[in-house]
Design a protein around this motif. Structure first.
Motif: not given
Length: 298
Positions: A100-109, A120-132
């Motif tokens: 939810s955060i990755g798809n709707y909030l994190a990309v804009e930030i 600067a580079r940002v690597e964004l990994e989207v997964a569930n809470t347990a994995t993160i």
């Protein structure tokens, strides 16, 4: 100082690979040099950090104890090296976010961060809470943005912003437009929900305490968009974060179902490794996330 950063690098690589040859290869060293570095580290303090199990080198209890602290020192040294080499304090980040955060909030930030920090580079990994949470604990990610709380002895949780889950259905569902749903109706529903291990599923189960064993979970899906499409198709009702449903509610393709007797409020959190150096980049990322919260600073 009786140890070197190189000795710590060899120790950590050996702990990861459980094999000295592979550890040496990963560090572009000869096996003899890596073996000497590890032997010197142990002999300087008269300790043994690994148990020899066949061809494997397996961390013993002492090795497990110092592993995260050694990793923290290496992270700090790498951050200092980057700052010295690039003449800057804010730079590359590895960020993990729940769906939810990755798809709707994190990309804009992420876009704002990269505009503010040219190069600067940002690597964004989207997964569930347990994995993160697991990847942050293992130093594979610099920071995590998660839904709900987790407990791990090596993780630091910081509240970011408030959120709320919303129950919803298709506009042609028989319950569409009802002023509220009773607990009896919740038990009659066909539910389409997130998979176990996700923060959304965790809080859904907390909110449904007392009803959970009798709920009819028809589908468990890993993606919010798949859940929304299934509910639109009339397969059942869903429960997702309010941030994922705004556009669908405005279009009228989905409608909310009030459940006032159940508490669907929750929080979003930053999760960090306790032993990880908080670089200027991490601190700036957290600051930008807080600035993005509606009403922040008002």
């Amino acid at each position: 100082m009786r140890f070197t950063l190189r000795q710590l690098e060899v120790f950590l690589a050996t702990a990861f690979h459980e094999n000295l040859t592979r550890a040496a290869d990963s560090l572009a060293m000869s096996q003899s040099a890596a073996s000497s570095a590890l032997r010197d580290l142990e002999s300087q303090f008269d300790v043994q950090l690994f148990d020899r199990v066949g061809k494997r080198l397996q961390l013993n209890e002492l090795g497990q104890t110092i592993r995260t602290r050694a990793q923290g020192l290496i992270e700090q040294a790498a951050s200092l090296e980057t700052a010295l080499a690039q003449h800057e304090d804010v730079g590359h980040l590895k960020v993990g976010a729940t769906l939810s955060i990755g798809n709707y909030l994190a990309v804009e930030i992420m876009a704002r961060y990269m505009v503010e920090q040219p190069g600067a580079r940002v690597e964004l990994e989207v997964a569930n809470t347990a994995t993160i949470a697991r990847k942050v604990a293992n130093f594979e990610l610099d920071i995590g943005l998660i839904e709900g709380e987790v407990y791990h002895p090596e993780l630091d949780m910081q509240h970011w912003r408030d959120d709320e889950l919303v129950v919803f259905c298709a506009p042609d569902h028989p319950w569409a437009g009802k002023p509220w749903l009773t607990d009896a109706e919740l038990l009659k529903a066909d539910w389409i929900v997130r998979e176990p291990g996700s923060g959304t599923r965790q809080h859904f189960e907390w909110a449904m305490h007392g009803l959970l064993p009798e709920l009819d979970i028809k589908l468990e899906l890993q993606h919010t968009e798949a859940i929304k499409r299934a509910v639109e198709a009339g397969l059942g009702i869903g429960c997702l974060s309010a941030i994922t449903l705004g556009d669908a509610f405005r279009r009228g393709s989905l409608v909310p179902l009030p459940v006032p007797q159940r508490d669907f409020r929750r929080g979003f959190y930053f999760v960090l490794q306790k032993n990880k150096f908080r670089s200027a980049g991490i601190q700036r990322w957290i600051q930008m996330c807080r600035e993005a919260v509606p009403g922040a600073g008002e």
